[in-house]
Design a protein around this motif. Structure first.
Motif, PDB file in Angstrom:
ATOM      1  N   ALA B   3       7.143   5.132 -12.052  1.00 51.42           N
ATOM      2  CA  ALA B   3       7.443   6.087 -10.984  1.00 51.42           C
ATOM      3  C   ALA B   3       8.147   5.430  -9.806  1.00 51.42           C
ATOM      4  CB  ALA B   3       6.153   6.753 -10.509  1.00 51.42           C
ATOM      5  N   LEU B   4       8.087   4.087  -9.697  1.00 48.22           N
ATOM      6  CA  LEU B   4       8.746   3.410  -8.578  1.00 48.22           C
ATOM      7  C   LEU B   4      10.133   2.898  -8.953  1.00 48.22           C
ATOM      8  CD1 LEU B   4       5.904   1.401  -6.785  1.00 48.22           C
ATOM      9  CD2 LEU B   4       6.598   3.766  -6.514  1.00 48.22           C
ATOM     10  N   GLU B   5      10.660   3.340 -10.087  1.00 44.81           N
ATOM     11  CA  GLU B   5      12.013   2.932 -10.480  1.00 44.81           C
ATOM     12  C   GLU B   5      13.006   4.026 -10.108  1.00 44.81           C
ATOM     13  OE1 GLU B   5      11.817   1.936 -14.627  1.00 44.81           O
ATOM     14  OE2 GLU B   5      10.184   0.517 -14.279  1.00 44.81           O
ATOM     15  N   SER B   6      14.075   3.621  -9.449  1.00 45.92           N
ATOM     16  CA  SER B   6      15.028   4.597  -8.915  1.00 45.92           C
ATOM     17  C   SER B   6      15.650   5.445 -10.023  1.00 45.92           C
ATOM     18  CB  SER B   6      16.119   3.884  -8.114  1.00 45.92           C
ATOM     19  OG  SER B   6      16.834   2.989  -8.950  1.00 45.92           O
ATOM     20  N   GLY B  32       6.313   6.607  -2.951  1.00 44.15           N
ATOM     21  CA  GLY B  32       5.375   6.076  -3.931  1.00 44.15           C
ATOM     22  C   GLY B  32       4.962   4.661  -3.583  1.00 44.15           C
ATOM     23  N   GLU B  33       3.869   4.239  -4.172  1.00 40.11           N
ATOM     24  CA  GLU B  33       3.398   2.870  -3.928  1.00 40.11           C
ATOM     25  C   GLU B  33       2.552   2.386  -5.097  1.00 40.11           C
ATOM     26  OE1 GLU B  33       0.268   2.268  -0.967  1.00 40.11           O
ATOM     27  OE2 GLU B  33      -0.096   4.434  -0.934  1.00 40.11           O
ATOM     28  N   THR B  49      -9.593  -1.905  -4.326  1.00 42.75           N
ATOM     29  CA  THR B  49      -8.980  -0.703  -4.910  1.00 42.75           C
ATOM     30  C   THR B  49      -7.562  -1.008  -5.366  1.00 42.75           C
ATOM     31  OG1 THR B  49     -10.236   0.736  -3.427  1.00 42.75           O
ATOM     32  CG2 THR B  49      -8.322   1.714  -4.511  1.00 42.75           C
ATOM     33  N   ASN B  50      -7.280  -0.720  -6.624  1.00 45.78           N
ATOM     34  CA  ASN B  50      -5.901  -0.743  -7.121  1.00 45.78           C
ATOM     35  C   ASN B  50      -5.401   0.693  -7.138  1.00 45.78           C
ATOM     36  OD1 ASN B  50      -4.954  -3.447  -8.084  1.00 45.78           O
ATOM     37  ND2 ASN B  50      -6.969  -3.383  -9.055  1.00 45.78           N
ATOM     38  N   LEU B  51      -4.251   0.920  -6.540  1.00 49.06           N
ATOM     39  CA  LEU B  51      -3.762   2.288  -6.373  1.00 49.06           C
ATOM     40  C   LEU B  51      -2.330   2.420  -6.875  1.00 49.06           C
ATOM     41  CD1 LEU B  51      -3.675   5.166  -5.063  1.00 49.06           C
ATOM     42  CD2 LEU B  51      -3.125   4.035  -2.917  1.00 49.06           C
ATOM     43  N   GLU B  52      -2.109   3.442  -7.688  1.00 44.72           N
ATOM     44  CA  GLU B  52      -0.743   3.818  -8.064  1.00 44.72           C
ATOM     45  C   GLU B  52      -0.579   5.284  -7.719  1.00 44.72           C
ATOM     46  OE1 GLU B  52      -0.320   0.935 -12.011  1.00 44.72           O
ATOM     47  OE2 GLU B  52       0.092   3.069 -12.158  1.00 44.72           O
ATOM     48  N   GLN B  53       0.366   5.585  -6.860  1.00 47.93           N
ATOM     49  CA  GLN B  53       0.574   6.999  -6.541  1.00 47.93           C
ATOM     50  C   GLN B  53       2.036   7.244  -6.168  1.00 47.93           C
ATOM     51  OE1 GLN B  53      -1.635   8.452  -3.182  1.00 47.93           O
ATOM     52  NE2 GLN B  53      -0.886   6.905  -1.774  1.00 47.93           N
ATOM     53  N   ALA B  54       2.471   8.453  -6.453  1.00 49.87           N
ATOM     54  CA  ALA B  54       3.814   8.877  -6.052  1.00 49.87           C
ATOM     55  C   ALA B  54       3.783  10.390  -5.900  1.00 49.87           C
ATOM     56  CB  ALA B  54       4.843   8.478  -7.099  1.00 49.87           C
ATOM     57  N   ASN B  55       4.541  10.872  -4.946  1.00 50.04           N
ATOM     58  CA  ASN B  55       4.648  12.327  -4.809  1.00 50.04           C
ATOM     59  C   ASN B  55       6.028  12.698  -4.277  1.00 50.04           C
ATOM     60  OD1 ASN B  55       3.647  11.446  -2.079  1.00 50.04           O
ATOM     61  ND2 ASN B  55       4.079  13.604  -1.697  1.00 50.04           N
ATOM     62  N   ILE B  56       6.365  13.956  -4.442  1.00 47.21           N
ATOM     63  CA  ILE B  56       7.676  14.437  -3.998  1.00 47.21           C
ATOM     64  C   ILE B  56       7.489  15.678  -3.144  1.00 47.21           C
ATOM     65  CG2 ILE B  56       9.952  15.260  -4.726  1.00 47.21           C
ATOM     66  CD1 ILE B  56       9.574  13.758  -7.332  1.00 47.21           C
ATOM     67  N   GLY B 146       1.794  -5.121  -2.337  1.00 46.78           N
ATOM     68  CA  GLY B 146       2.412  -4.324  -3.398  1.00 46.78           C
ATOM     69  C   GLY B 146       3.736  -3.722  -2.992  1.00 46.78           C
ATOM     70  N   ASP B 147       4.197  -2.789  -3.812  1.00 44.38           N
ATOM     71  CA  ASP B 147       5.515  -2.175  -3.632  1.00 44.38           C
ATOM     72  C   ASP B 147       5.392  -0.802  -2.979  1.00 44.38           C
ATOM     73  OD1 ASP B 147       6.349  -4.356  -5.006  1.00 44.38           O
ATOM     74  OD2 ASP B 147       6.980  -3.291  -6.825  1.00 44.38           O
ATOM     75  N   ILE B 148       6.349  -0.500  -2.114  1.00 40.52           N
ATOM     76  CA  ILE B 148       6.464   0.832  -1.509  1.00 40.52           C
ATOM     77  C   ILE B 148       7.894   1.309  -1.750  1.00 40.52           C
ATOM     78  CG2 ILE B 148       6.385   2.199   0.618  1.00 40.52           C
ATOM     79  CD1 ILE B 148       4.627   0.012   1.839  1.00 40.52           C
ATOM     80  N   ALA B 149       8.056   2.556  -2.176  1.00 40.86           N
ATOM     81  CA  ALA B 149       9.402   3.104  -2.368  1.00 40.86           C
ATOM     82  C   ALA B 149       9.520   4.435  -1.636  1.00 40.86           C
ATOM     83  CB  ALA B 149       9.694   3.290  -3.850  1.00 40.86           C
TER      84      ALA B 149
END
Lengths: 476, 443
Positions: B3-6, B32-33, B49-56, B146-149
């Protein structure tokens, strides 16, 4: 895939304990300003929190994918995180902190988001905005509405299975009056959030309130500045809810007392040995943790680790009895707590929180309280709040106030503020209002935690009278 | 995390944009992050806490009507069916809504792509280093990595993508008297020597807190506010202080400055400066803000932050502020007070490292209240005497950055945003310290 199947699919992971908490929320909000529709927003959020205990250490993994392979990958990562963190554990826990609970809860609100008809509510908000248009000086007239429908399903390896559906709704309004004498704002509804749903809204009452806030904003434009002096202070429930929140709720959170929150929200002036002995307030003061109040904002059956919630006295006859803390904090401190380990949503680990924290009514009528005051002030509606990280030195500002002189309400004054220190302030509680002055409300934005979390809490209060409080106004 | 790939987001966006009818317009905002949060107390792990989330978030326009909707995003085929369902529901609703005379239509503001993905050590290694270095002190705080997009794409062809990888250790150290110092180690590249230096510096400051606290009576004092304290003041100024919309609606806090009835000190200059590189220049609509925008220059009002909706309503020119018209990358200009002269110039008064829980006492007169926090000291004749017990202040911005502003330091410090409500923040500020001839403490 259903939660039960996901749980079964992880049964081979060989963990000491595992829970899944699925949160699916939908929301709608609308707003109108100056009879112009400002927008509608409808949203959906859906995700899963996996909680795993290994070697006495909890770790959490959050994902918004429900694909079995993604959930499994998240669970494996979480198991690894728990094992690694267990080398540095602050405290060791066991399955004793995770009771087996089965049950269900539904808010009294019935109107679902699928049944929502936007034009009905935009028409109402337009009407409320128009109602506030009583003078050219009322330059800003806002009305807004928000509805949230949140379904939580919690299942764990100990057999827990809890389904809770919570509806939350609120309508708020504000009017800003402006002239060469300055700007003054009056508002309604910031403390009026409930679980009743839009089907319970009293539209006639809302119109009355819309007219009142506009009229009072105009009156404040012409009002004198609040005086600076020490006097008796009568507080309305729409200010007291935040006074309770900041100076009772937060200092009684056991994780603050333990020091977990020191780096962000702060900690507490309350020490572990204060429970059972500290004279927190006057003997008139009774405060409950009560998740059983029908329709109050933070009522529920069980918290986010599956601990069933019951009504408990936090302060009885002015003496501190119990804190706001989870089974984990209770174990660490050896003190009683409540079922309040809560999380914002699926993407945060649950921490010690408030739920409904209510100041129970007394026996005095409003007129008795006013009559008893020689020189004082009656303040309404919070507009500013600040308190130190130990929850001692506070300052609050209100939107509206009226002086009390020789037992009568007299002059309206603007920019009222007061300040004090928590325990001395509550010990200066002189009279407490009866049920006729009691109002039930809530607050949607209590912030705390690292990572940060915002959560909804309920507060209820009667009108209360305090003696000898430092009161002051605005200006340079 | 897909989800964090353009490429995934761009393909999804194109697919849903293809569903639009002739009279419809759509803007997609992605965030997303993938983040690890490790929470510490007493230099031990409390929670991880390990977190993966993305929203639009979608902004949908049909004719002169608009509404917005949002949904979670997981970079799978399920996203499109959910987005289509929401689009169909929005079509059902939008015709019954009143028209919006101030709506902001999407435009093509270009195509950009920026990724700052430095290699970081493994999270376990970074956390291990922190806990080893702090094993002999009481450390509380949070490590995040971590990564933030963030991205925006609209139906006019505009596309912006921003992705960064960073970390921060936001912490405080405590002595046996529970006096504390606060520190932050943050960045895109991790240097174990820098981490060690940061913790060692904090320990040195903590050693200064070992003396008995002095209870300072309420009253007026000379004060030095360190850069992190000034950062708190700037943060509160973002709360209606520099927003055009807030001023037009009667709840702005610098009305007298705007109307030129009052001035701040010529030593005070505040601007938005995106050259800090902490946050993307594009806003929710994909509009690209000027790289620098003076807000207050040498004590005089220069610009409000104006978003395009406010510009439409009041017939003004937008400077492409965010929807909330709050500062995203504020910078206060430095002055001429050197670090070595701070205590000497303070003479006798209070050295305040941090402020806490600020709020307005009276917006009309720009008066704020708040508390001192962490390492704050009583200074006599240019020498630190003792830590103080926390004090409440109540003072006007016109005094702090106006008549009482004596000197501004010749250095400033970066304050990267560490907020994480809903998702990890990007952005931050750069602030110097300030020396004030008078500061009012009330409790």
């Amino acid at each position: 895939m259903k939660l039960k199947n996901l749980l079964e699919s992880l049964s081979d992971l060989k963990v000491d304990y595992l829970s899944l908490r699925e949160v699916h929320s939908k929301s709608v909000s609308l707003s109108v300003r100056n009879e112009i529709f400002e927008g509608l927003s409808h949203g959906e959020d859906h995700g899963l929190m996996i909680e795993i205990m290994m070697n006495g250490q909890f770790a959490y993994g959050a994902t918004n994918s429900f694909l079995p392979e993604d959930v499994r990958a998240c669970a494996l990562e979480t198991k690894e995180a728990a094992i690694k963190a267990s080398r540095f554990s602050l405290s060791k826990f066991s399955v004793d902190e995770r009771p087996k609970t089965v049950g269900e809860y539904n808010s009294p609100g019935k109107l679902t988001i699928e049944e929502f008809k936007p034009h009905e509510w935009s028409d109402l908000l337009m009407d409320l905005s128009s109602t506030m248009k009583i003078h050219d000086h009322v330059i800003s007239r806002t009305a807004s509405l928000a509805v949230v429908e949140m379904q939580t399903h919690f299942m764990a390896t100990n057999g827990s299975d809890i389904k809770q559906t919570i509806y939350r709704s609120s309508v708020s309004m504000s009017a800003v009056a402006s002239s060469e004498k300055g700007n003054q704002r009056r508002s309604y509804g910031d403390d009026q959030s409930t679980q009743f749903g839009l089907d319970h809204l009293n539209k006639t009452k809302l119109k009355v309130e819309a007219k009142r806030v506009a009229e009072e904003a105009l009156i404040l434009l012409e009002a004198e500045e609040c005086p600076t002096e020490t006097m008796d202070l009568l507080l309305a429930p729409d200010q007291l809810y935040l006074q309770i929140h900041e100076s009772i709720g937060h200092p009684l959170e056991l994780d603050r007392i333990l020091g977990d929150e020191r780096n962000y929200a702060g900690w507490s002036f309350v020490k572990p040995h204060d429970f059972g002995t500290l004279k927190y307030g006057s003997p008139l003061m009774n405060v409950t943790f009560d998740p059983t109040v029908v329709g109050q904002y933070a009522s529920y059956f069980a918290d986010d680790i599956g601990n069933p919630a019951t009504r408990e006295f936090l302060i009885k006859d002015g003496v501190l009895l119990r804190g706001l803390g989870s089974l984990e904090s209770q174990k660490r401190l050896g003190l009683p707590g409540v079922a309040s380990q809560r999380a914002t949503s699926w993407n945060r680990a649950p921490i010690d929180r408030m739920a409904n924290i209510n100041l129970e009514p007394g026996t005095s009528s409003l007129s008795e309280m006013i009559k008893s005051v020689k020189r004082g002030i009656f303040m309404h509606t919070n507009r500013s709040w600040s308190i130190d990280d130990y929850r001692n030195k506070f300052q609050f500002g209100c939107e509206f106030a009226q002086l009390i002189e020789d037992g009568k309400l007299t002059k309206i004054v603007k920019n009222p503020n007061y300040r004090g220190i928590t325990a001395p302030f509550w010990n200066q509680l002189k009279m407490i209002g009866d049920k006729s002055t009691f109002e039930i409300g809530g607050l949607g934005s209590c912030g705390k935690g690292e990572p940060n979390q915002v959560i909804f809490v309920g507060h209820a209060s009667p009108v209360c009278l305090f003696s000898n409080i430092e009161v002051f106004g605005g200006g340079k | 995390m897909k989800a964090l790939e353009s490429t995934h987001f761009e393909a999804f966006a194109q697919k849903i944009l293809n569903e639009l009818k002739a009279d419809e317009e759509l803007t997609l905002n992605f965030s997303g992050e993938k983040t690890l949060f490790s929470r510490f107390s007493k230099a031990k792990v409390r929670q991880v806490t390990n977190l993966e989330q993305a929203n639009i978030d979608f902004n949908f326009i049909k004719g002169n009507r608009t509404l917005s909707f949002s949904m979670p995003y997981q970079a799978s085929e399920l996203d499109f069916s959910l987005a289509l369902k929401k689009l169909i529901q929005s079509r059902d609703w939008i015709d019954s809504l009143p028209e919006d005379p101030y709506l902001v239509r999407p435009k093509h503001y270009g195509v950009t792509k920026e990724e700052n993905l430095h290699t970081l050590p493994h999270n376990d290694d970074m956390i291990g280093m922190v806990l080893d270095l702090a094993s002999h002190v009481d450390l509380a705080g949070v490590f995040s990595s971590g990564d933030i997009a963030k991205a925006t794409i609209n139906s006019k062809g505009q596309s912006h993508w921003f992705k960064t990888r960073n970390f921060y250790l936001d912490y405080s150290l405590y002595n046996e008297k529970q006096k504390a110092v606060k520190s932050l180690y943050a960045g895109n590249t991790f240097d174990s020597n820098e981490l060690k230096r940061n913790i060692t510096d904090a320990e040195y400051k903590l050693s200064l807190m070992s003396r008995d606290s002095k209870k300072v009576a309420r009253g007026d004092y000379r004060v030095y506010l360190a850069p992190s304290a000034v950062n708190e003041l700037v943060g509160t100024l973002s709360w209606g202080g520099v927003s055009m919309s807030a001023h037009k609606q009667g709840h702005g806090s610098l009305k007298d400055l705007w109307q030129q009835k009052k001035k701040l000190s010529p030593k005070f200059t505040l601007e938005e400066d995106f050259s800090l590189g902490l946050t993307p220049r594009f806003n929710e609509a994909g509009e690209v803000s000027p790289s620098r925008l003076p807000l207050i220059e040498q004590g005089e009002f220069k610009n409000f932050l104006v978003c395009s909706r406010t510009a439409n309503e009041y017939k003004l020119e937008s400077n492409f502020a965010s929807d909330w018209e709050s500062m995203r990358s504020p910078v206060i200009h430095t002055g001429d007070l050197s670090r070595s002269d701070i205590l000497k110039e303070l003479k006798t008064g209070l050295f305040v490292s941090d402020l806490h829980y600020l709020n307005w006492s009276d917006r009309e007169t720009a008066r704020i209240t708040g508390m001192t926090r962490y390492a704050c000291f009583w200074v006599e004749n240019g020498e630190i005497q003792a830590p103080i017990e926390d004090l409440r202040f109540d003072e006007s911005y016109y005094s702090i950055f106006g008549e009482n502003l004596e000197r501004v330091t010749d250095f400033s410090e970066m304050n990267p945003a560490t907020g994480s409500y809903f998702q990890r923040d990007v952005g931050g500020s750069k602030t110097p310290g300030v020396l004030l001839s008078n500061f009012k403490f009330t409790l």
